[in-house]
Design an enzyme around this catalytic site. Structure first.
Site, PDB file in Angstrom:
ATOM      1  N   GLY A 302       0.820  -1.202   0.000  1.00  0.00           N
ATOM      2  CA  GLY A 302       0.000   0.000   0.000  1.00  0.00           C
ATOM      3  C   GLY A 302       0.855   1.252   0.000  1.00  0.00           C
ATOM      4  O   GLY A 302       2.091   1.191  -0.057  1.00  0.00           O
ATOM      5  N   GLU A 303       0.207   2.388   0.061  1.00  0.00           N
ATOM      6  CA  GLU A 303       0.931   3.656   0.042  1.00  0.00           C
ATOM      7  C   GLU A 303       1.809   3.823   1.275  1.00  0.00           C
ATOM      8  O   GLU A 303       2.902   4.383   1.211  1.00  0.00           O
ATOM      9  CB  GLU A 303      -0.069   4.823  -0.049  1.00  0.00           C
ATOM     10  CG  GLU A 303       0.609   6.178  -0.096  1.00  0.00           C
ATOM     11  CD  GLU A 303      -0.377   7.322   0.028  1.00  0.00           C
ATOM     12  OE1 GLU A 303       0.090   8.466  -0.006  1.00  0.00           O
ATOM     13  OE2 GLU A 303      -1.582   7.067   0.175  1.00  0.00           O
ATOM     14  N   GLU A 306       2.921  -2.435   3.988  1.00  0.00           N
ATOM     15  CA  GLU A 306       2.419  -3.691   3.436  1.00  0.00           C
ATOM     16  C   GLU A 306       0.945  -3.909   3.752  1.00  0.00           C
ATOM     17  O   GLU A 306       0.431  -3.425   4.769  1.00  0.00           O
ATOM     18  CB  GLU A 306       3.230  -4.863   4.005  1.00  0.00           C
ATOM     19  CG  GLU A 306       4.689  -4.866   3.582  1.00  0.00           C
ATOM     20  CD  GLU A 306       5.483  -5.980   4.220  1.00  0.00           C
ATOM     21  OE1 GLU A 306       6.505  -6.380   3.640  1.00  0.00           O
ATOM     22  OE2 GLU A 306       5.081  -6.453   5.321  1.00  0.00           O
ATOM     23  N   VAL A 307       0.283  -4.664   2.867  1.00  0.00           N
ATOM     24  CA  VAL A 307      -1.082  -5.123   3.099  1.00  0.00           C
ATOM     25  C   VAL A 307      -1.024  -6.637   3.250  1.00  0.00           C
ATOM     26  O   VAL A 307      -0.483  -7.332   2.388  1.00  0.00           O
ATOM     27  CB  VAL A 307      -2.021  -4.733   1.951  1.00  0.00           C
ATOM     28  CG1 VAL A 307      -3.446  -5.206   2.240  1.00  0.00           C
ATOM     29  CG2 VAL A 307      -1.995  -3.230   1.716  1.00  0.00           C
ATOM     30  N   LYS A 325      -3.699  -3.586   7.011  1.00  0.00           N
ATOM     31  CA  LYS A 325      -2.805  -2.574   6.444  1.00  0.00           C
ATOM     32  C   LYS A 325      -1.834  -2.137   7.534  1.00  0.00           C
ATOM     33  O   LYS A 325      -2.264  -1.807   8.646  1.00  0.00           O
ATOM     34  CB  LYS A 325      -3.598  -1.366   5.944  1.00  0.00           C
ATOM     35  CG  LYS A 325      -4.424  -1.611   4.703  1.00  0.00           C
ATOM     36  CD  LYS A 325      -5.055  -0.311   4.212  1.00  0.00           C
ATOM     37  CE  LYS A 325      -5.852  -0.516   2.947  1.00  0.00           C
ATOM     38  NZ  LYS A 325      -6.438   0.746   2.448  1.00  0.00           N
ATOM     39  N   ASP A 418     -12.383   9.063  -5.834  1.00  0.00           N
ATOM     40  CA  ASP A 418     -11.501   8.123  -6.531  1.00  0.00           C
ATOM     41  C   ASP A 418     -12.235   6.807  -6.804  1.00  0.00           C
ATOM     42  O   ASP A 418     -11.692   5.729  -6.620  1.00  0.00           O
ATOM     43  CB  ASP A 418     -10.238   7.870  -5.702  1.00  0.00           C
ATOM     44  CG  ASP A 418      -9.140   7.187  -6.515  1.00  0.00           C
ATOM     45  OD1 ASP A 418      -9.244   7.169  -7.755  1.00  0.00           O
ATOM     46  OD2 ASP A 418      -8.188   6.663  -5.912  1.00  0.00           O
TER      47      ASP A 418
END
Length: 659
Positions: A302-303, A306-307, A325, A418
């Site tokens: 992820g931004e 880690e996910v 997350k 989004d």
């Protein structure tokens, strides 16, 4: 006996399920084929199944069905059901076997409660009525509160008042003596309000007679008489004033009604308005002890870190699969705040088509956000992996779920900004849920983003023109994005605008071009896409209207059978429009008008000589007025649909559609 029915598909709509299937490979050599439906209510993961009982209703019927579809209504919310469709004929009773049946297991969504059946007045005085009522027959979830609407019987119903209570009783105070009042009650769950009960009428008591002495105390008598006269004058004055007030402008009544109608609707709270962001996290997200979480494997990046997938075991609850997350080490205070802001947003939502937040871990490292686990991942990748495997009804069911989640967000005044197939997650039951509530951040590394004139980065291909040009994000701009998601779903995850550059996309949209229908896309669905892509945001449908439209299409599958013909998927070439030669697939003008709900104008078109799609496609707004279509809204709807006709031929020739 016959073999089992084939291709059983299901579509869940709150507490109703629509089933559809194909005829068996073998009818047993007989002509008396029919179908029986078996309904079972099951525990978690299909355990402890038992018959559904008498409260469930089947349309048109449960047994001896001749048609290959059935609707099952009045099911319980948040419940697992297994449905078996048995093919039977005259000899099935001689040797029944499981090879004659096909089954499917579904989970119903949350739904609003059924109406309250009765209201009782427990105590009545001059100014107070104490009410009590029973819980709705079908609560469909946890009752969060009740709403009591009441008004004087002789007054306009629009001058009502509202009282909210979490219990099944309340005292209505400040009433006028010797006056009849009408009461309605409705219940609310996380899915929203149910319908109001039928009206129940009760009258307050009269003012008791004054107690006066034996006549020898003239002072008491005089005071009593004067007091009665003053009271009478006050009542008369109050009556006159109330009558005058009831004649105030209709505009104020409408405004008051609007205010009443929206009481009790939860409004989204932006966590960035909190002076202390941690307060928002504490208010909207549950803190989970890290010992309850078991991380199993990394499933993505992820931004912020880690996910992972893993398991959550809370005390007294069964273990469940979750997505985790994590916030990478070495984070700044701003990164931590931005990371947890998504939990503060997500924690405010409760809807079957919105990703569910289980909680957060903030008191130890790593900092984590825990959500439900969606087995099939993102919708765009899932569709590409299963290209061509779903029926149109199943795809419309996917779109309906997304629209339902977006309606919920819109009703809460939340703008997603989004919305795209990559931000929709799919679980094992093919339920789609809106996710990724972190668009408040700057998307520095997003390959789908491009710089706008204002400096920030936004996903150009999914974003409405006014949001690109002026950063004006509203629910209407989310509707534009939803139209792109519709195109992604119907094209099985194809990239919108193919390999065109972002600047070319902006230019094409500005010049009035729109995406053509994907291969085999029903005309009605592409028309809805074009409605979502109206240049003027006020002309786009609301999410509630989109849900209603999709529900109508699901109830009338024949409306989804008309497509633009068998074509290859369009190329990326963007060319000037050419004169179209409409294919026979468009049908008659009368069929077209009926499909868009404008059949009232069939005679107008016929009388003016517009009897074929080739003639209709050249119509202008002036032509509309000339043949008697005076409504600007109806003119716009018809003209937009005409562009839908054009799009059919533009698709055949591999071109985008001018609108």
């Amino acid at each position: 006996p016959p073999t089992a029915p084939l291709h059983l598909i299901s579509n869940v709509n709150e507490t109703s399920v629509n089933l559809e299937w194909s005829t068996p490979l073998s009818s047993g050599g007989r002509q008396d084929l029919s179908y029986n439906v078996v309904c079972k209510r099951c525990g978690p993961e299909g355990t402890r199944c038992q018959p559904c009982g008498n409260g469930v209703h089947f349309s048109p019927q449960q047994l001896s069905l001749r048609a290959t579809k059935v609707s099952i209504n009045d099911l319980q919310a948040h419940t697992n059901y297994t449905f078996e469709i048995w093919a039977v004929n005259g000899v099935s009773q001689q040797s029944p076997g499981p090879e004659q049946a096909v089954s499917v297991t579904v989970t119903t969504n949350q739904a609003a409660p059924s109406p309250v059946n009765s209201i009782q007045a427990k105590d009545i005085t001059r100014h107070t009525i104490s009410l009590a009522w029973q819980q709705p027959e079908k609560a469909n979830g946890v009752i969060l509160e009740y709403e009591v609407k009441y008004y004087e019987k002789d007054q306009n119903e629009r001058s009502y008042r509202i009282i909210k209570t979490s219990s099944r009783n309340t005292d209505i105070k400040g009433l006028t003596p010797l006056t009849s009042y009408v009461f309605h009650v409705r219940a609310r769950t996380a899915a929203g309000y149910g319908e109001f009960s039928a009206p129940f009428e009760f009258m307050t008591n009269s003012v008791p007679a004054p107690i006066i002495g034996d006549g020898t105390n003239s002072t008491v008598l005089l005071v009593s008489v004067v007091g009665s006269v003053v009271l009478l004058l006050i009542l008369i004055s109050a009556f006159v004033i109330s009558r005058r007030r009831s004649k105030y402008s209709k505009a104020k009544q409408d405004a008051d009604e609007e205010k009443h109608l929206h009481q009790g609707v939860r409004i989204y709270v932006d966590p960035f308005t909190y002076e202390d962001p941690n307060q928002a996290v504490r208010q909207f997200a549950k803190e989970i002890d890290a010992s309850c979480i078991k991380i199993e494997k990394v499933i993505g990046i992820g931004e912020f870190g880690e996910v992972c997938s893993g398991r959550l075991k809370m005390p007294g609850k069964r273990e469940i699969c979750v997505a985790i997350k994590t916030l990478k080490a070495g984070y700044t205070d701003k990164q931590r705040r931005d990371f947890l802001s998504e939990a503060s947003i997500m924690g405010q939502f409760d809807h079957p088509n919105i990703i569910h937040l289980e909680g957060v871990v903030t008191k130890c490292k790593p900092v984590m956000i825990i959500t439900e686990y969606m087995e099939n991942g993102s919708l765009d990748a899932f569709l590409r992996k299963n290209d061509g495997r779903f029926t149109v009804i199943q795809l419309v069911g996917i779109l309906r779920g997304i629209a339902s989640g977006m309606k919920y967000l819109s009703d809460m005044s939340y703008v997603h900004r989004d919305l795209a197939a990559r931000n929709i997650l799919v679980n094992s039951n093919l339920v789609c849920k809106v996710s990724d509530f972190g668009m408040s951040r700057v998307l520095e590394d997003d390959p789908e983003a491009a710089y706008t004139t204002r400096g920030g980065k936004i996903p150009i291909r999914w974003t409405a023109p006014e949001a690109i040009a002026y950063r004006k994000f509203t629910s209407a701009s989310d509707v534009w994005s939803y139209g792109i998601v519709m195109w992604e779903v119907m094209s099985y995850g194809e990239r919108p605008y193919w390999d065109m550059s972002n600047q070319d996309v902006i230019k094409a949209i500005d010049e009035g071009y729109r995406l053509p229908p994907p291969m085999d896309c029903p005309v009605a669905l592409h028309q809805l896409m074009l409605d979502c892509w109206q240049r003027e945001r006020g002309d786009r449908p609301k999410f509630g209207q989109i849900v209603n439209m999709l529900d109508k299409l699901i109830r009338n599958p024949n409306s989804l059978k008309r497509t633009g013909g068998e074509t290859t998927r369009p190329s990326t070439t963007l060319l000037e429009p050419v004169s179209p030669e409409l294919s026979s697939a468009l049908g008659s003008v009368e069929d077209w008008l009926q499909a868009i709900g404008m059949e009232r104008y069939s005679d107008n078109f016929t009388a003016a000589g517009y009897t074929s799609p080739e003639a209709v496609v050249h119509m202008t707004q002036e032509d509309m007025g000339r043949i008697g279509i005076s409504s600007a809204a109806h003119q716009n709807k018809i003209l937009t649909s005409v562009q839908g006709m054009l799009s059919q031929m533009q698709q055949i020739q591999g071109r985008m559609v001018p609108v």
